[in-house]
Design a protein around this motif. Sequence first.
Motif, PDB file in Angstrom:
ATOM      1  N   LYS A   2     -10.746 -13.369 -26.264  1.00  0.00           N
ATOM      2  CA  LYS A   2      -9.881 -12.486 -27.042  1.00  0.00           C
ATOM      3  C   LYS A   2      -9.344 -11.356 -26.169  1.00  0.00           C
ATOM      4  CE  LYS A   2      -9.762 -10.060 -31.390  1.00  0.00           C
ATOM      5  NZ  LYS A   2     -10.503  -9.633 -32.554  1.00  0.00           N
ATOM      6  N   GLN A   3     -10.154 -10.874 -25.249  1.00  0.00           N
ATOM      7  CA  GLN A   3      -9.719  -9.802 -24.357  1.00  0.00           C
ATOM      8  C   GLN A   3      -8.637 -10.294 -23.395  1.00  0.00           C
ATOM      9  OE1 GLN A   3     -13.287  -8.491 -22.463  1.00  0.00           O
ATOM     10  NE2 GLN A   3     -13.849  -7.081 -24.133  1.00  0.00           N
ATOM     11  N   VAL A   4      -8.778 -11.538 -22.921  1.00  0.00           N
ATOM     12  CA  VAL A   4      -7.782 -12.108 -22.014  1.00  0.00           C
ATOM     13  C   VAL A   4      -6.443 -12.242 -22.726  1.00  0.00           C
ATOM     14  CG1 VAL A   4      -7.181 -14.148 -20.654  1.00  0.00           C
ATOM     15  CG2 VAL A   4      -9.536 -13.308 -20.655  1.00  0.00           C
ATOM     16  N   ASN A   5      -6.470 -12.744 -23.955  1.00  0.00           N
ATOM     17  CA  ASN A   5      -5.229 -12.883 -24.730  1.00  0.00           C
ATOM     18  C   ASN A   5      -4.589 -11.528 -24.989  1.00  0.00           C
ATOM     19  OD1 ASN A   5      -5.458 -15.635 -24.857  1.00  0.00           O
ATOM     20  ND2 ASN A   5      -6.396 -15.663 -26.889  1.00  0.00           N
ATOM     21  N   GLU A   6      -5.416 -10.546 -25.316  1.00  0.00           N
ATOM     22  CA  GLU A   6      -4.911  -9.195 -25.581  1.00  0.00           C
ATOM     23  C   GLU A   6      -4.311  -8.605 -24.309  1.00  0.00           C
ATOM     24  OE1 GLU A   6      -5.537  -5.623 -28.394  1.00  0.00           O
ATOM     25  OE2 GLU A   6      -6.264  -7.641 -28.707  1.00  0.00           O
ATOM     26  N   HIS A   7      -4.979  -8.823 -23.190  1.00  0.00           N
ATOM     27  CA  HIS A   7      -4.485  -8.311 -21.908  1.00  0.00           C
ATOM     28  C   HIS A   7      -3.139  -8.954 -21.555  1.00  0.00           C
ATOM     29  CE1 HIS A   7      -4.431  -6.779 -17.853  1.00  0.00           C
ATOM     30  NE2 HIS A   7      -4.359  -8.021 -17.375  1.00  0.00           N
ATOM     31  N   LEU A   8      -3.039 -10.279 -21.742  1.00  0.00           N
ATOM     32  CA  LEU A   8      -1.778 -10.974 -21.461  1.00  0.00           C
ATOM     33  C   LEU A   8      -0.661 -10.494 -22.379  1.00  0.00           C
ATOM     34  CD1 LEU A   8      -2.966 -14.652 -20.863  1.00  0.00           C
ATOM     35  CD2 LEU A   8      -2.066 -13.053 -19.173  1.00  0.00           C
ATOM     36  N   LYS A   9      -0.980 -10.276 -23.633  1.00  0.00           N
ATOM     37  CA  LYS A   9       0.021  -9.794 -24.586  1.00  0.00           C
ATOM     38  C   LYS A   9       0.499  -8.396 -24.197  1.00  0.00           C
ATOM     39  CE  LYS A   9       0.809  -8.802 -29.463  1.00  0.00           C
ATOM     40  NZ  LYS A   9       1.656  -7.701 -29.166  1.00  0.00           N
ATOM     41  N   ASN A  10      -0.418  -7.521 -23.829  1.00  0.00           N
ATOM     42  CA  ASN A  10      -0.039  -6.174 -23.411  1.00  0.00           C
ATOM     43  C   ASN A  10       0.812  -6.206 -22.152  1.00  0.00           C
ATOM     44  OD1 ASN A  10      -1.366  -5.024 -25.548  1.00  0.00           O
ATOM     45  ND2 ASN A  10      -3.274  -4.674 -24.399  1.00  0.00           N
ATOM     46  N   GLN A  11       0.452  -7.071 -21.217  1.00  0.00           N
ATOM     47  CA  GLN A  11       1.209  -7.186 -19.972  1.00  0.00           C
ATOM     48  C   GLN A  11       2.619  -7.722 -20.256  1.00  0.00           C
ATOM     49  OE1 GLN A  11      -0.725  -9.544 -16.979  1.00  0.00           O
ATOM     50  NE2 GLN A  11       0.881  -9.187 -15.454  1.00  0.00           N
ATOM     51  N   LEU A  12       2.710  -8.719 -21.114  1.00  0.00           N
ATOM     52  CA  LEU A  12       4.013  -9.284 -21.466  1.00  0.00           C
ATOM     53  C   LEU A  12       4.867  -8.253 -22.192  1.00  0.00           C
ATOM     54  CD1 LEU A  12       5.809 -11.798 -21.500  1.00  0.00           C
ATOM     55  CD2 LEU A  12       4.764 -12.421 -23.676  1.00  0.00           C
ATOM     56  N   ASP A  13       4.282  -7.512 -23.128  1.00  0.00           N
ATOM     57  CA  ASP A  13       5.024  -6.466 -23.839  1.00  0.00           C
ATOM     58  C   ASP A  13       5.534  -5.402 -22.880  1.00  0.00           C
ATOM     59  OD1 ASP A  13       4.719  -7.697 -26.261  1.00  0.00           O
ATOM     60  OD2 ASP A  13       2.952  -6.512 -26.859  1.00  0.00           O
ATOM     61  N   LYS A  14       4.725  -5.047 -21.891  1.00  0.00           N
ATOM     62  CA  LYS A  14       5.120  -4.026 -20.918  1.00  0.00           C
ATOM     63  C   LYS A  14       6.288  -4.518 -20.068  1.00  0.00           C
ATOM     64  CE  LYS A  14       3.229  -1.145 -17.280  1.00  0.00           C
ATOM     65  NZ  LYS A  14       2.070  -0.855 -16.432  1.00  0.00           N
ATOM     66  N   GLU A  15       6.230  -5.790 -19.640  1.00  0.00           N
ATOM     67  CA  GLU A  15       7.301  -6.342 -18.805  1.00  0.00           C
ATOM     68  C   GLU A  15       8.599  -6.525 -19.586  1.00  0.00           C
ATOM     69  OE1 GLU A  15       5.932  -9.949 -17.010  1.00  0.00           O
ATOM     70  OE2 GLU A  15       4.346  -8.935 -15.876  1.00  0.00           O
ATOM     71  N   LEU A  16       8.496  -6.825 -20.852  1.00  0.00           N
ATOM     72  CA  LEU A  16       9.693  -7.121 -21.650  1.00  0.00           C
ATOM     73  C   LEU A  16      10.223  -5.927 -22.435  1.00  0.00           C
ATOM     74  CD1 LEU A  16       8.762 -10.643 -23.063  1.00  0.00           C
ATOM     75  CD2 LEU A  16      10.253 -10.102 -21.143  1.00  0.00           C
ATOM     76  N   GLU A  17       9.626  -4.755 -22.294  1.00  0.00           N
ATOM     77  CA  GLU A  17      10.079  -3.618 -23.100  1.00  0.00           C
ATOM     78  C   GLU A  17      11.469  -3.142 -22.706  1.00  0.00           C
ATOM     79  OE1 GLU A  17       7.916   0.150 -20.859  1.00  0.00           O
ATOM     80  OE2 GLU A  17       7.117  -0.582 -22.746  1.00  0.00           O
ATOM     81  N   ILE A  18      11.938  -3.449 -21.489  1.00  0.00           N
ATOM     82  CA  ILE A  18      13.295  -3.042 -21.096  1.00  0.00           C
ATOM     83  C   ILE A  18      14.352  -3.990 -21.649  1.00  0.00           C
ATOM     84  CG2 ILE A  18      12.520  -1.836 -19.021  1.00  0.00           C
ATOM     85  CD1 ILE A  18      13.440  -4.315 -17.434  1.00  0.00           C
ATOM     86  N   ILE A  19      13.936  -5.178 -22.086  1.00  0.00           N
ATOM     87  CA  ILE A  19      14.886  -6.156 -22.629  1.00  0.00           C
ATOM     88  C   ILE A  19      15.020  -5.937 -24.129  1.00  0.00           C
ATOM     89  CG2 ILE A  19      15.357  -8.604 -23.000  1.00  0.00           C
ATOM     90  CD1 ILE A  19      13.786  -9.148 -20.439  1.00  0.00           C
ATOM     91  N   PHE A  21      16.919  -7.357 -27.501  1.00  0.00           N
ATOM     92  CA  PHE A  21      17.658  -8.468 -28.100  1.00  0.00           C
ATOM     93  C   PHE A  21      18.438  -7.944 -29.297  1.00  0.00           C
ATOM     94  CE2 PHE A  21      17.867 -12.185 -30.988  1.00  0.00           C
ATOM     95  CZ  PHE A  21      18.689 -12.965 -30.197  1.00  0.00           C
ATOM     96  N   SER A  22      19.765  -7.975 -29.168  1.00  0.00           N
ATOM     97  CA  SER A  22      20.588  -7.394 -30.230  1.00  0.00           C
ATOM     98  C   SER A  22      21.331  -8.445 -31.053  1.00  0.00           C
ATOM     99  CB  SER A  22      21.603  -6.424 -29.616  1.00  0.00           C
ATOM    100  OG  SER A  22      22.424  -7.107 -28.711  1.00  0.00           O
ATOM    101  N   GLY A  23      21.211  -9.716 -30.717  1.00  0.00           N
ATOM    102  CA  GLY A  23      21.973 -10.747 -31.419  1.00  0.00           C
ATOM    103  C   GLY A  23      21.169 -11.514 -32.436  1.00  0.00           C
TER     104      GLY A  23
END
Length: 108
Positions: A2-19, A21-23
């Motif tokens: 569960k910690q690994v999944n949470e860590h991956l989700k946090n990392q993905l959210d951090k990397e994608l926060e500049i993107i 989606f407006s369409g």
Amino acid sequence: MKQVNEHLKNQLDKELEIIQFSGQKEVLNRVYPKTWKQKFLKLWNKELTIPIVPVSAVFVLLIMVIGYVEIKPTEHSNRDNEKRELINVAGNYYWKDAFEKELKKHED
């Protein structure tokens, strides 16, 4: 786990926060059309795949059949021409039956 999944989700959210989606609305309208216009555009946007070998084979066969029908000599007209007689009238040649038919038209 569960910690690994949470860590991956946090990392993905951090990397994608500049993107951003407006369409989203346009995508949803295309995927789930509501109006007749949107449904028509969805239908119009379908991709067609036409197999080239069978289509071209049918096309070639069609052209060959049409060509054969147009070129082949007709037996019926040859038999009629054998029975018909050519006559010479004033230096011109006519079919006897056609000439007599025209004469009858002009006599009446």
